[in-house]
Design an enzyme around this catalytic site. Structure first.
Site, PDB file in Angstrom:
ATOM      1  N   TYR A 133     -29.003 -33.222  -9.380  1.00  0.00           N
ATOM      2  CA  TYR A 133     -29.605 -31.928  -9.031  1.00  0.00           C
ATOM      3  C   TYR A 133     -29.299 -30.952 -10.156  1.00  0.00           C
ATOM      4  CZ  TYR A 133     -30.410 -27.649  -6.194  1.00  0.00           C
ATOM      5  OH  TYR A 133     -30.822 -26.430  -5.708  1.00  0.00           O
ATOM      6  N   LYS A 161     -33.651 -34.045  -9.929  1.00  0.00           N
ATOM      7  CA  LYS A 161     -34.403 -32.912  -9.377  1.00  0.00           C
ATOM      8  C   LYS A 161     -34.304 -31.811 -10.416  1.00  0.00           C
ATOM      9  CE  LYS A 161     -33.225 -29.808  -5.590  1.00  0.00           C
ATOM     10  NZ  LYS A 161     -34.053 -28.642  -5.825  1.00  0.00           N
ATOM     11  N   THR A 163     -34.982 -28.443 -11.517  1.00  0.00           N
ATOM     12  CA  THR A 163     -35.312 -27.069 -11.118  1.00  0.00           C
ATOM     13  C   THR A 163     -35.128 -26.176 -12.340  1.00  0.00           C
ATOM     14  OG1 THR A 163     -34.543 -27.588  -8.890  1.00  0.00           O
ATOM     15  CG2 THR A 163     -34.924 -25.266  -9.388  1.00  0.00           C
ATOM     16  N   ASP A 187     -41.453 -24.534  -7.025  1.00  0.00           N
ATOM     17  CA  ASP A 187     -42.746 -24.689  -6.346  1.00  0.00           C
ATOM     18  C   ASP A 187     -43.852 -23.902  -7.049  1.00  0.00           C
ATOM     19  OD1 ASP A 187     -40.736 -25.662  -4.836  1.00  0.00           O
ATOM     20  OD2 ASP A 187     -41.011 -24.301  -3.162  1.00  0.00           O
ATOM     21  N   ILE A 202     -39.477 -31.218  -4.863  1.00  0.00           N
ATOM     22  CA  ILE A 202     -38.552 -30.852  -3.783  1.00  0.00           C
ATOM     23  C   ILE A 202     -38.569 -29.328  -3.711  1.00  0.00           C
ATOM     24  CG2 ILE A 202     -36.157 -30.889  -2.995  1.00  0.00           C
ATOM     25  CD1 ILE A 202     -35.815 -33.489  -4.734  1.00  0.00           C
TER      26      ILE A 202
HETATM   27  C1  NAY Z   1     -32.697 -26.650  -2.955  1.00  0.00           C
HETATM   28  O1  NAY Z   1     -31.694 -27.287  -3.249  1.00  0.00           O
HETATM   29  O2  NAY Z   1     -32.869 -26.234  -1.811  1.00  0.00           O
HETATM   30  C2  NAY Z   1     -33.643 -26.355  -4.006  1.00  0.00           C
HETATM   31  O3  NAY Z   1     -33.250 -26.147  -5.136  1.00  0.00           O
HETATM   32  C3  NAY Z   1     -35.078 -26.379  -3.700  1.00  0.00           C
HETATM   33  C4  NAY Z   1     -35.877 -25.787  -4.789  1.00  0.00           C
HETATM   34  C5  NAY Z   1     -35.944 -24.297  -4.586  1.00  0.00           C
HETATM   35  N1  NAY Z   1     -34.903 -23.669  -5.323  1.00  0.00           N
HETATM   36  C6  NAY Z   1     -34.098 -22.736  -4.792  1.00  0.00           C
HETATM   37  C7  NAY Z   1     -32.962 -22.280  -5.614  1.00  0.00           C
HETATM   38  O4  NAY Z   1     -34.273 -22.259  -3.689  1.00  0.00           O
HETATM   39  O5  NAY Z   1     -38.161 -24.391  -3.944  1.00  0.00           O
HETATM   40  C8  NAY Z   1     -37.331 -23.840  -4.932  1.00  0.00           C
HETATM   41  C9  NAY Z   1     -37.481 -22.319  -4.940  1.00  0.00           C
HETATM   42  O6  NAY Z   1     -36.946 -21.755  -3.773  1.00  0.00           O
HETATM   43  C10 NAY Z   1     -38.936 -21.907  -5.036  1.00  0.00           C
HETATM   44  O7  NAY Z   1     -39.552 -22.538  -6.107  1.00  0.00           O
HETATM   45  C11 NAY Z   1     -39.063 -20.368  -5.172  1.00  0.00           C
HETATM   46  O8  NAY Z   1     -38.570 -19.949  -6.416  1.00  0.00           O
END
Ligand code: NAY
Length: 288
Positions: A133, A161, A163, A187, A202
């Site tokens: 992650y 994952k 991000t 997202d 995710i």
């Molecule tokens: C998690 O572990 O829940 C995530 O990282 C999911 C990914 C989300 N990141 C966070 C930090 O919430 O879906 C994204 C994010 O909320 C979305 O793209 C809005 O920025």
């Protein structure tokens, strides 16, 4: 393990206790309405870094009990308390989770040798697979392509994952690791990541917006970029309002509008003001 996974929200009551009935409703909403391929449990969206080991276990147990084998389940077990990660890795594996994931260890400036040791120690302790992650904007931890290659030498580490908005790195990763699973983690950038050939995504917003995410992802994979872009635009209108109003709190408020007892966020996250609750209700009516 390919496809769209919701980063699952957890319902907490006003005192911050897990609301089991509400959590089960959120799970069912994801299975029956947003219709995702799997759930990512105890990630950032589950408010994981604000809860105890016992609470993390309770959430893993409730989710598995509600889902059974209907969709794939990934258990996020990362913690800078490595002993806690090991305990959770065993717990989730024994419950039958399909894969584990662990956030890169944060807060202290761990060097790469320490990070590598962390991943190998966790995944070699159980009969399961690991998805790294990586979320540099929250952890401050950046992993280079060479370092990913070193981590992937362990065959039990099957993917990441991702991000981050570094599409150059994502493209290099796709080319270098064709057999590893790459999941988009932002997202609002799903279309761009899908065009680069990720294996799935995710996301927190999939708790309510999973159907649009599905359209974006499938259209992109069919090469229908213009249509996919329109839906990404609509999605990002929604996400922009969401981020302005309070991400997790507003997602919960929207779920409540859909009849799901999504509860409150865990302190120190604050509650929405009355005005922001009204904004969330307007968003629910406008987008869902
Ligand atoms: C998690 O572990 O829940 C995530 O990282 C999911 C990914 C989300 N990141 C966070 C930090 O919430 O879906 C994204 C994010 O909320 C979305 O793209 C809005 O920025």
């Amino acid at each position: 393990m390919k496809g769209l996974f919701t980063a699952l929200m957890v319902s907490y009551d006003k005192d911050g206790e897990i609301n089991e009935k509400g959590l089960r409703e959120i799970i069912r909403y994801n299975l029956d309405v947003t219709k995702v391929d799997g759930l990512y449990v105890n990630g950032s969206t589950g408010e994981n870094f604000m809860i105890s080991t016992e609470e993390k276990k309770e959430i893993f147990r409730i989710v598995k009990d509600e889902v059974k084998d209907r969709v794939k389940l990934i258990a996020q077990v990362g913690s800078i308390n490595l002993k806690e990660s090991l305990e959770l890795a065993k717990y989730a594996t024994d419950l039958g989770y399909d894969a584990l994931s662990a956030v890169t260890p944060f807060y202290y400036k761990f060097d790469f040798e320490e990070i590598k040791n962390y991943y190998n120690t966790i995944i070699n302790s159980v009969d399961n697979k690991m998805i790294i992650y990586s979320i540099p904007f929250l952890t401050g931890v950046n992993i280079s392509i060479d370092q990913f290659a070193e981590l992937f030498e362990n065959e039990k580490i099957i993917g990441v994952k991702f991000t981050a908005g570094d599409f150059y790195l994502l493209e290099r990763m796709r080319k270098t690791f064709p057999d590893k699973l790459l999941y988009a983690g932002f997202d609002e950038m799903l279309l761009s990541a899908a065009v680069l050939g990720v294996d799935g995504a995710i996301g927190s917003t999939f708790n309510v917006n999973g159907q649009r995410a599905r359209e974006i992802y499938e259209l992109a994979n069919k090469g229908e970029i213009t249509k996919a872009r329109e839906i990404q635009h609509e999605t990002n209108d929604f996400i922009t309002e969401l981020l302005n109003n309070g991400l997790y709190q507003t997602l919960k408020e929207i779920l409540k509008e859909k009849g799901v007892d999504a509860g409150y966020c865990r302190q120190p996250m604050k509650e929405l003001t009355e005005e922001k609750v009204e904004v969330a209700k307007t968003m629910a009516a406008k987008y869902f």
